[in-house]
Motif scaffolding. Structure first.
Motif, PDB file in Angstrom:
ATOM      1  N   THR A  68       0.849  -1.186   0.000  1.00 40.78           N
ATOM      2  CA  THR A  68       0.000   0.000   0.000  1.00 40.78           C
ATOM      3  C   THR A  68       0.884   1.236   0.000  1.00 40.78           C
ATOM      4  OG1 THR A  68      -1.788  -1.120   1.161  1.00 40.78           O
ATOM      5  CG2 THR A  68      -1.771   1.287   1.269  1.00 40.78           C
ATOM      6  N   GLU A  69       0.705   2.069  -1.016  1.00 44.75           N
ATOM      7  CA  GLU A  69       1.491   3.304  -1.118  1.00 44.75           C
ATOM      8  C   GLU A  69       0.848   4.449  -0.345  1.00 44.75           C
ATOM      9  OE1 GLU A  69       1.633   6.161  -4.729  1.00 44.75           O
ATOM     10  OE2 GLU A  69       3.399   4.869  -4.907  1.00 44.75           O
ATOM     11  N   SER A  70      -0.484   4.562  -0.463  1.00 49.30           N
ATOM     12  CA  SER A  70      -1.159   5.665   0.215  1.00 49.30           C
ATOM     13  C   SER A  70      -2.629   5.340   0.418  1.00 49.30           C
ATOM     14  CB  SER A  70      -1.018   6.965  -0.582  1.00 49.30           C
ATOM     15  OG  SER A  70      -1.718   6.864  -1.813  1.00 49.30           O
ATOM     16  N   PHE A  71      -3.235   6.113   1.321  1.00 51.66           N
ATOM     17  CA  PHE A  71      -4.670   6.043   1.560  1.00 51.66           C
ATOM     18  C   PHE A  71      -5.274   7.373   1.157  1.00 51.66           C
ATOM     19  CE2 PHE A  71      -2.931   3.264   4.984  1.00 51.66           C
ATOM     20  CZ  PHE A  71      -3.478   2.070   4.553  1.00 51.66           C
ATOM     21  N   GLU A  72      -6.463   7.331   0.606  1.00 45.50           N
ATOM     22  CA  GLU A  72      -7.183   8.543   0.236  1.00 45.50           C
ATOM     23  C   GLU A  72      -8.550   8.484   0.904  1.00 45.50           C
ATOM     24  OE1 GLU A  72      -5.539  10.823  -1.220  1.00 45.50           O
ATOM     25  OE2 GLU A  72      -3.840   9.601  -1.884  1.00 45.50           O
ATOM     26  N   PHE A  73      -8.838   9.502   1.701  1.00 49.05           N
ATOM     27  CA  PHE A  73     -10.078   9.555   2.465  1.00 49.05           C
ATOM     28  C   PHE A  73     -11.081  10.493   1.787  1.00 49.05           C
ATOM     29  CE2 PHE A  73      -6.714   8.340   5.313  1.00 49.05           C
ATOM     30  CZ  PHE A  73      -7.279   7.361   6.106  1.00 49.05           C
ATOM     31  N   GLU A  74     -12.200  10.727   2.461  1.00 50.84           N
ATOM     32  CA  GLU A  74     -13.218  11.626   1.944  1.00 50.84           C
ATOM     33  C   GLU A  74     -12.602  13.001   1.642  1.00 50.84           C
ATOM     34  OE1 GLU A  74     -13.830   9.718   4.715  1.00 50.84           O
ATOM     35  OE2 GLU A  74     -15.593   8.538   4.156  1.00 50.84           O
ATOM     36  N   ASN A  75     -13.190  13.660   0.664  1.00 52.78           N
ATOM     37  CA  ASN A  75     -12.747  14.996   0.242  1.00 52.78           C
ATOM     38  C   ASN A  75     -11.318  14.993  -0.278  1.00 52.78           C
ATOM     39  OD1 ASN A  75     -15.240  16.252   0.921  1.00 52.78           O
ATOM     40  ND2 ASN A  75     -14.619  16.211   3.052  1.00 52.78           N
ATOM     41  N   ALA A  76     -11.017  14.000  -1.084  1.00 55.54           N
ATOM     42  CA  ALA A  76      -9.691  13.923  -1.708  1.00 55.54           C
ATOM     43  C   ALA A  76      -9.844  13.656  -3.201  1.00 55.54           C
ATOM     44  CB  ALA A  76      -8.863  12.808  -1.070  1.00 55.54           C
ATOM     45  N   ILE A  77      -8.903  14.175  -3.942  1.00 51.39           N
ATOM     46  CA  ILE A  77      -8.808  13.877  -5.367  1.00 51.39           C
ATOM     47  C   ILE A  77      -7.901  12.660  -5.513  1.00 51.39           C
ATOM     48  CG2 ILE A  77      -7.827  14.690  -7.561  1.00 51.39           C
ATOM     49  CD1 ILE A  77     -10.451  16.042  -6.975  1.00 51.39           C
ATOM     50  N   ILE A  78      -8.304  11.724  -6.359  1.00 52.17           N
ATOM     51  CA  ILE A  78      -7.543  10.500  -6.567  1.00 52.17           C
ATOM     52  C   ILE A  78      -7.305  10.318  -8.056  1.00 52.17           C
ATOM     53  CG2 ILE A  78      -7.444   8.010  -6.167  1.00 52.17           C
ATOM     54  CD1 ILE A  78      -9.770   8.483  -4.122  1.00 52.17           C
ATOM     55  N   ALA A  79      -6.048  10.111  -8.421  1.00 49.26           N
ATOM     56  CA  ALA A  79      -5.687   9.813  -9.810  1.00 49.26           C
ATOM     57  C   ALA A  79      -4.300   9.199  -9.808  1.00 49.26           C
ATOM     58  CB  ALA A  79      -5.701  11.075 -10.662  1.00 49.26           C
ATOM     59  N   ARG A  80      -4.011   8.434 -10.809  1.00 48.42           N
ATOM     60  CA  ARG A  80      -2.645   7.945 -11.012  1.00 48.42           C
ATOM     61  C   ARG A  80      -1.989   8.959 -11.948  1.00 48.42           C
ATOM     62  NH1 ARG A  80      -1.228   7.075  -7.612  1.00 48.42           N
ATOM     63  NH2 ARG A  80       0.743   6.603  -8.587  1.00 48.42           N
ATOM     64  N   VAL A  81      -1.442  10.010 -11.382  1.00 52.64           N
ATOM     65  CA  VAL A  81      -0.969  11.144 -12.180  1.00 52.64           C
ATOM     66  C   VAL A  81       0.185  10.793 -13.100  1.00 52.64           C
ATOM     67  CG1 VAL A  81      -1.867  12.967 -10.695  1.00 52.64           C
ATOM     68  CG2 VAL A  81       0.400  12.049 -10.257  1.00 52.64           C
ATOM     69  N   GLU A  82       1.044   9.850 -12.698  1.00 56.44           N
ATOM     70  CA  GLU A  82       2.143   9.483 -13.596  1.00 56.44           C
ATOM     71  C   GLU A  82       1.598   8.883 -14.887  1.00 56.44           C
ATOM     72  OE1 GLU A  82       1.144   5.545 -12.055  1.00 56.44           O
ATOM     73  OE2 GLU A  82       1.201   7.496 -11.099  1.00 56.44           O
ATOM     74  N   SER A  83       0.491   8.185 -14.804  1.00 55.30           N
ATOM     75  CA  SER A  83      -0.162   7.607 -15.977  1.00 55.30           C
ATOM     76  C   SER A  83      -0.994   8.662 -16.698  1.00 55.30           C
ATOM     77  CB  SER A  83      -1.038   6.432 -15.545  1.00 55.30           C
ATOM     78  OG  SER A  83      -1.784   5.930 -16.621  1.00 55.30           O
ATOM     79  N   LEU A  84      -1.699   9.470 -15.926  1.00 56.45           N
ATOM     80  CA  LEU A  84      -2.559  10.513 -16.481  1.00 56.45           C
ATOM     81  C   LEU A  84      -1.765  11.465 -17.381  1.00 56.45           C
ATOM     82  CD1 LEU A  84      -5.437  11.842 -16.323  1.00 56.45           C
ATOM     83  CD2 LEU A  84      -4.530  13.206 -14.448  1.00 56.45           C
ATOM     84  N   PHE A  85      -0.607  11.910 -16.905  1.00 55.67           N
ATOM     85  CA  PHE A  85       0.172  12.901 -17.645  1.00 55.67           C
ATOM     86  C   PHE A  85       1.083  12.291 -18.701  1.00 55.67           C
ATOM     87  CE2 PHE A  85      -0.396  15.583 -13.636  1.00 55.67           C
ATOM     88  CZ  PHE A  85      -1.527  16.195 -14.152  1.00 55.67           C
ATOM     89  N   SER A  86       1.468  11.022 -18.540  1.00 59.27           N
ATOM     90  CA  SER A  86       2.353  10.388 -19.525  1.00 59.27           C
ATOM     91  C   SER A  86       1.590   9.618 -20.596  1.00 59.27           C
ATOM     92  CB  SER A  86       3.327   9.428 -18.829  1.00 59.27           C
ATOM     93  OG  SER A  86       2.641   8.264 -18.379  1.00 59.27           O
ATOM     94  N   GLY A  87       0.342   9.231 -20.279  1.00 59.72           N
ATOM     95  CA  GLY A  87      -0.439   8.421 -21.221  1.00 59.72           C
ATOM     96  C   GLY A  87      -0.020   6.956 -21.225  1.00 59.72           C
ATOM     97  N   ARG A  88       0.805   6.559 -20.249  1.00 54.78           N
ATOM     98  CA  ARG A  88       1.266   5.167 -20.166  1.00 54.78           C
ATOM     99  C   ARG A  88       0.500   4.429 -19.067  1.00 54.78           C
ATOM    100  NH1 ARG A  88       6.571   7.717 -20.257  1.00 54.78           N
ATOM    101  NH2 ARG A  88       6.704   7.177 -18.053  1.00 54.78           N
ATOM    102  N   PRO A  89       0.377   3.117 -19.213  1.00 56.29           N
ATOM    103  CA  PRO A  89      -0.286   2.335 -18.160  1.00 56.29           C
ATOM    104  C   PRO A  89       0.443   2.483 -16.828  1.00 56.29           C
ATOM    105  CG  PRO A  89      -0.029   1.026 -20.149  1.00 56.29           C
ATOM    106  CD  PRO A  89       0.765   2.295 -20.362  1.00 56.29           C
ATOM    107  N   SER A  90      -0.320   2.476 -15.765  1.00 60.08           N
ATOM    108  CA  SER A  90       0.247   2.607 -14.413  1.00 60.08           C
ATOM    109  C   SER A  90       0.647   1.244 -13.876  1.00 60.08           C
ATOM    110  CB  SER A  90      -0.772   3.254 -13.469  1.00 60.08           C
ATOM    111  OG  SER A  90      -0.223   3.364 -12.173  1.00 60.08           O
TER     112      SER A  90
END
Length: 188
Positions: A68-90
Motif C-alpha cells: 500500500t502506497e497511500s490512503f485517500e479519504f473523503e474529500n480527496a482527489i484520486i488519480a494515477r498522475v504518472e499515468s494521467l500525464f504520460s499516457g502510459r499504463p500505471s
C-alpha cells in the motif's frame, strides 16, 4: 455528490458557477463496493476521482507482495498522475477498502476546459501541487522516521484509520509486518 466536490474545490480555489457547470457536465457519480478496484494495475488513467464517501488505497505488487502506497479519504482527489500525464499504463492500482461513492471526472475533457476556463486550470494545478507536496512528505517520512513515528502520525492525522482500514494494509503502508504493527499498537 457533486455539491460536496464543489465545496472541496472552494477550499482550494473558488471557481465561477459557469466553470462549475462545465465540470459537472463532464462528471459522473459512481458507487463501488468494498475491495473493488477503481483502477486496476496496468490501466492507463483517464479519470480523476473525487472521494465523497469511503476510503481508497493506491497499491502495487513488489516481489509478489501487495504494498500500500497511500490512503485517500473523503474529500480527496484520486488519480494515477504518472499515468494521467504520460499516457502510459500505471504500475499501480486504486482499490476502495470500504463501500465508496465518488465523482468521476473525464480528464481529457477537463484538460480541454483549461483554455476556456483558466480558473479550472489553476484549481487543478493547486490540487496537483498539494498532492506533490504530500508525496514528498511521505517519502521523507519513510526516509527519516521510524515505523512507530509513521504509525503515530497516521493515527494523529486520521484517528478513524484503525477502525476503517484492515491492519494488513496499514502495516504495508508503514513498511512493516503485521506482527511489528501489533507490537507498536501494544505499546499504546
Amino acid at each position: 455528490m457533486k455539491d460536496r466536490m464543489f465545496e472541496y474545490f472552494d477550499t482550494v480555489h473558488r471557481i465561477s458557477p459557469a466553470a462549475q457547470h462545465a465540470i459537472a457536465e463532464i462528471s459522473t457519480e459512481i458507487s463501488l463496493p468494498k475491495n473493488k478496484d477503481l483502477q486496476p494495475i496496468g490501466h492507463t488513467c483517464k479519470t480523476i476521482y473525487f472521494m465523497v464517501k469511503g476510503i481508497a488505497r493506491i497499491y502495487y505488487y513488489k516481489d509478489g507482495v501487495d504494498v500500500t502506497e497511500s490512503f485517500e479519504f473523503e474529500n480527496a482527489i484520486i488519480a494515477r498522475v504518472e499515468s494521467l500525464f504520460s499516457g502510459r499504463p500505471s504500475r499501480k492500482g486504486i482499490q476502495v477498502v470500504e463501500d465508496a461513492e465518488l465523482v468521476a471526472i473525464d480528464a481529457n475533457r477537463l484538460f480541454q476546459l483549461y483554455d476556456k476556463f483558466p480558473e479550472i486550470e489553476r484549481l487543478f494545478r493547486k490540487i496537483f501541487e498539494a498532492d506533490y507536496v504530500n508525496l514528498v512528505n511521505r517519502l521523507e517520512s519513510i526516509q527519516f522516521h521510524t515505523a512507530e513515528e509513521r504509525y503515530n502520525a497516521l493515527v494523529a492525522e486520521s484517528p478513524e484509520v484503525l477502525q476503517r482500514i484492515p491492519l494488513k494494509h496499514i502495516a504495508s503502508y508503514l513498511g512493516i509486518t503485521q506482527v511489528s504493527l501489533s507490537r507498536i499498537r501494544a505499546k499504546k
